[in-house]
Design a protein around this motif. Structure first.
Motif, PDB file in Angstrom:
ATOM      1  N   TYR A   1      67.551  47.660  32.485  1.00 12.63           N
ATOM      2  CA  TYR A   1      66.368  47.149  32.880  1.00 12.63           C
ATOM      3  C   TYR A   1      66.390  45.862  33.532  1.00 12.63           C
TER       4      TYR A   1
ATOM      5  N   LEU B   1      59.741  37.149  15.688  1.00  6.13           N
ATOM      6  CA  LEU B   1      59.451  37.641  16.911  1.00  6.13           C
ATOM      7  C   LEU B   1      60.298  37.438  17.995  1.00  6.13           C
TER       8      LEU B   1
ATOM      9  N   ARG C   1      53.263  42.461  32.473  1.00  2.00           N
ATOM     10  CA  ARG C   1      54.411  42.616  32.699  1.00  2.00           C
ATOM     11  C   ARG C   1      55.701  42.440  31.706  1.00  2.00           C
ATOM     12  N   ASP C   2      55.685  41.311  31.212  1.00  2.00           N
ATOM     13  CA  ASP C   2      56.720  40.616  30.538  1.00  2.00           C
ATOM     14  C   ASP C   2      56.739  41.150  28.981  1.00  2.00           C
TER      15      ASP C   2
ATOM     16  N   LEU D   1      52.334  41.705  22.303  1.00  2.00           N
ATOM     17  CA  LEU D   1      53.121  41.510  21.177  1.00  2.00           C
ATOM     18  C   LEU D   1      52.396  40.486  19.847  1.00  2.00           C
TER      19      LEU D   1
ATOM     20  N   GLN E   1      70.996  48.340  29.202  1.00  2.36           N
ATOM     21  CA  GLN E   1      70.537  49.669  29.595  1.00  2.36           C
ATOM     22  C   GLN E   1      70.123  49.703  30.943  1.00  2.36           C
TER      23      GLN E   1
ATOM     24  N   GLN F   1      59.772  51.676  35.172  1.00  3.37           N
ATOM     25  CA  GLN F   1      61.226  51.281  34.566  1.00  3.37           C
ATOM     26  C   GLN F   1      61.436  51.821  33.010  1.00  3.37           C
ATOM     27  N   MET F   2      60.624  51.451  32.175  1.00  2.00           N
ATOM     28  CA  MET F   2      60.780  51.974  30.755  1.00  2.00           C
ATOM     29  C   MET F   2      60.778  53.420  30.487  1.00  2.00           C
TER      30      MET F   2
ATOM     31  N   LEU G   1      61.544  34.820  35.403  1.00  2.00           N
ATOM     32  CA  LEU G   1      61.182  34.917  34.027  1.00  2.00           C
ATOM     33  C   LEU G   1      62.593  34.466  33.202  1.00  2.00           C
TER      34      LEU G   1
ATOM     35  N   ALA H   1      56.885  47.819  35.478  1.00  5.90           N
ATOM     36  CA  ALA H   1      57.632  47.622  34.323  1.00  5.90           C
ATOM     37  C   ALA H   1      57.611  48.873  33.253  1.00  5.90           C
TER      38      ALA H   1
ATOM     39  N   PRO I   1      57.877  45.693  28.459  1.00  6.16           N
ATOM     40  CA  PRO I   1      59.223  46.395  27.863  1.00  6.16           C
ATOM     41  C   PRO I   1      59.724  46.082  26.549  1.00  6.16           C
ATOM     42  N   ILE I   2      59.628  44.676  26.039  1.00  2.32           N
ATOM     43  CA  ILE I   2      59.590  44.408  24.564  1.00  2.32           C
ATOM     44  C   ILE I   2      58.959  45.278  23.749  1.00  2.32           C
TER      45      ILE I   2
ATOM     46  N   PHE J   1      64.605  42.683  34.663  1.00  5.86           N
ATOM     47  CA  PHE J   1      63.677  41.695  34.068  1.00  5.86           C
ATOM     48  C   PHE J   1      63.502  40.712  35.585  1.00  5.86           C
TER      49      PHE J   1
ATOM     50  N   ALA K   1      65.540  42.853  22.060  1.00  4.68           N
ATOM     51  CA  ALA K   1      65.071  43.825  22.859  1.00  4.68           C
ATOM     52  C   ALA K   1      65.542  43.452  24.390  1.00  4.68           C
ATOM     53  N   ARG K   2      65.711  42.177  24.879  1.00  4.57           N
ATOM     54  CA  ARG K   2      66.135  41.850  26.031  1.00  4.57           C
ATOM     55  C   ARG K   2      67.508  42.356  26.514  1.00  4.57           C
TER      56      ARG K   2
ATOM     57  N   LEU L   1      67.956  45.903  26.628  1.00  2.72           N
ATOM     58  CA  LEU L   1      67.393  46.369  27.809  1.00  2.72           C
ATOM     59  C   LEU L   1      68.266  46.079  29.085  1.00  2.72           C
TER      60      LEU L   1
ATOM     61  N   TYR M   1      53.938  35.616  26.016  1.00  5.67           N
ATOM     62  CA  TYR M   1      53.715  35.387  27.335  1.00  5.67           C
ATOM     63  C   TYR M   1      52.692  35.788  27.837  1.00  5.67           C
TER      64      TYR M   1
ATOM     65  N   ILE N   1      62.409  39.657  20.284  1.00  6.25           N
ATOM     66  CA  ILE N   1      62.298  39.590  21.698  1.00  6.25           C
ATOM     67  C   ILE N   1      63.886  39.338  22.225  1.00  6.25           C
TER      68      ILE N   1
ATOM     69  N   VAL O   1      64.298  54.380  30.463  1.00  2.64           N
ATOM     70  CA  VAL O   1      65.067  54.019  29.670  1.00  2.64           C
ATOM     71  C   VAL O   1      64.690  54.885  28.541  1.00  2.64           C
TER      72      VAL O   1
ATOM     73  N   TRP P   1      60.324  48.685  23.648  1.00  2.00           N
ATOM     74  CA  TRP P   1      61.619  48.845  22.909  1.00  2.00           C
ATOM     75  C   TRP P   1      61.522  48.722  21.449  1.00  2.00           C
ATOM     76  N   LEU P   2      60.443  47.694  20.879  1.00  2.00           N
ATOM     77  CA  LEU P   2      60.247  47.586  19.373  1.00  2.00           C
ATOM     78  C   LEU P   2      59.405  48.716  18.755  1.00  2.00           C
TER      79      LEU P   2
END
Lengths: 244, 100
Positions: free
Chosen positions: B86, B70, A21-22, A105, B84, A61-62, B92, A58, A25-26, B88, B77-78, B81, A220, B74, A65, A29-30
């Protein structure tokens, strides 16, 4: 392949996931950042094995986006294997090039344009990321882990007679037709699965190129590596040695 | 031909040559050399594998700067996001602000 324009060669990125889940999204996006910079037409197919942590939420949601044309969720009802996840994802893929990569990641999307560049230069059927050649590497591993990983690959490439330095790596670009053939015949599980993909590809006469990548140990979530992975690797390697 | 068959044939051919060499009447030092040859070959192969492993392990780079890169990716990106829309996980977000 028709046309030099990369947008006519769409890429399907198949990513099996479980409790990511964590990272999802990253990751997405990347991927969007890397592919849009290099004008690579792509779709990501997330094959989620019924994660209880909200991974699928998640992904949805993306989809808001990035668009549902770029982010596809194709879940399964239980925690099944990696090979079957790839096969499942491939059913929904519309690209002529397939990238297989991890969700955590450790495989940075920034290498995606490089995979394509090397493929175009070499006309290879498969371009695999390698941690072991100049320019590659790993971050976050102690010397024991590094020794085991390198040792396993040296042993495997010698036993199987393969000139590919990173046989257990899982960050690869495949020509779709080759991937389809391979997924029909590969039966190993775990690390041996990745080895068998290369071994059988080589036996089929496919050309394989390598791109140095740096593998960053997961940020994560929980690693899914256990002792059984090592025994599965050895038995998988021996099985390949005696049957291929 | 399957790899294992090729290896088996080569081993069989090598074994036959070795047995034939032992049938010849050779002076003792040469005879000892022939007798030990398979063992020496095994040892040589073992040393070759160890050298490959040592070389491989020594050239296997550690790249701590990639973990840094990295981490900043991250963060980028966060930030984007969140902009936009998103959402989270709140748990977290709290955790991230306390870790490195």
């Amino acid at each position: 392949m028709p046309g030099d324009d990369s947008t006519s060669n769409k890429c399907s990125i198949i990513i099996p996931s479980y409790n990511e889940r964590d990272n999802i999204p990253i990751l997405l996006w990347l991927i969007e950042e890397a592919c849009s910079k290099a004008s690579i037409a792509y779709e990501v197919i997330i094959v989620d094995d019924a994660s209880p942590d909200g991974t699928q939420q998640a992904v949805k949601q993306m989809q808001q986006v990035l668009g549902a044309d770029k982010v596809l969720l194709r879940p399964r009802s239980a925690k099944l294997g990696l090979g079957t996840a790839y096969r499942h994802g491939l059913q929904y893929a519309s690209g002529s090039w397939i990238i297989l990569m991890d969700a955590d990641l450790s495989h940075h999307p920034k290498y995606i344009p490089t995979l394509f560049k090397v493929q175009q230069q070499s006309s290879a059927d498969i371009v695999t990321g390698t941690r072991y050649t100049a320019g590659g590497g790993v971050s976050g591993w102690n010397w024991k882990r590094k020794l085991t990983s390198r040792g396993a690959n040296v042993l495997a490439s010698t036993l199987l007679g393969l000139r590919v330095s990173d046989l257990t790596g899982a960050y690869r670009l495949y020509r779709r037709s080759v991937l389809e053939q391979l997924l029909h015949v590969v039966t190993s599980k775990g690390y041996a699965f990745q080895m068998e993909m290369i071994a059988r590809a080589s036996a089929l006469g496919s050309s394989i190129a390598e791109v140095p990548i740096v593998f960053v140990d997961r940020v994560y979530g929980q690693s899914k590596l256990g002792r059984s992975e090592y025994t599965m690797f050895i038995s998988g390697l021996l099985r390949l040695f005696f049957t291929l | 031909m399957k790899r294992i068959y090729r290896i088996a044939y080569m081993a069989a051919a090598g074994g036959a040559a070795w047995a034939a060499a032992l049938q010849l009447s050779l002076p003792t030092p040469a005879r000892v050399a022939v007798l030990l040859a398979p063992l020496l070959l095994l040892v040589a192969f073992g040393m070759y594998m160890l050298l490959l492993l040592a070389y491989g392990a020594l050239t296997f780079r550690s790249c701590p700067e990639e973990a840094q890169k990295l981490h900043s990716d991250i963060c980028r990106a966060r930030k984007d996001l969140v902009k936009q829309g998103y959402a989270f996980d709140k748990e977290l977000q709290a955790g991230l602000s306390s870790d490195g």
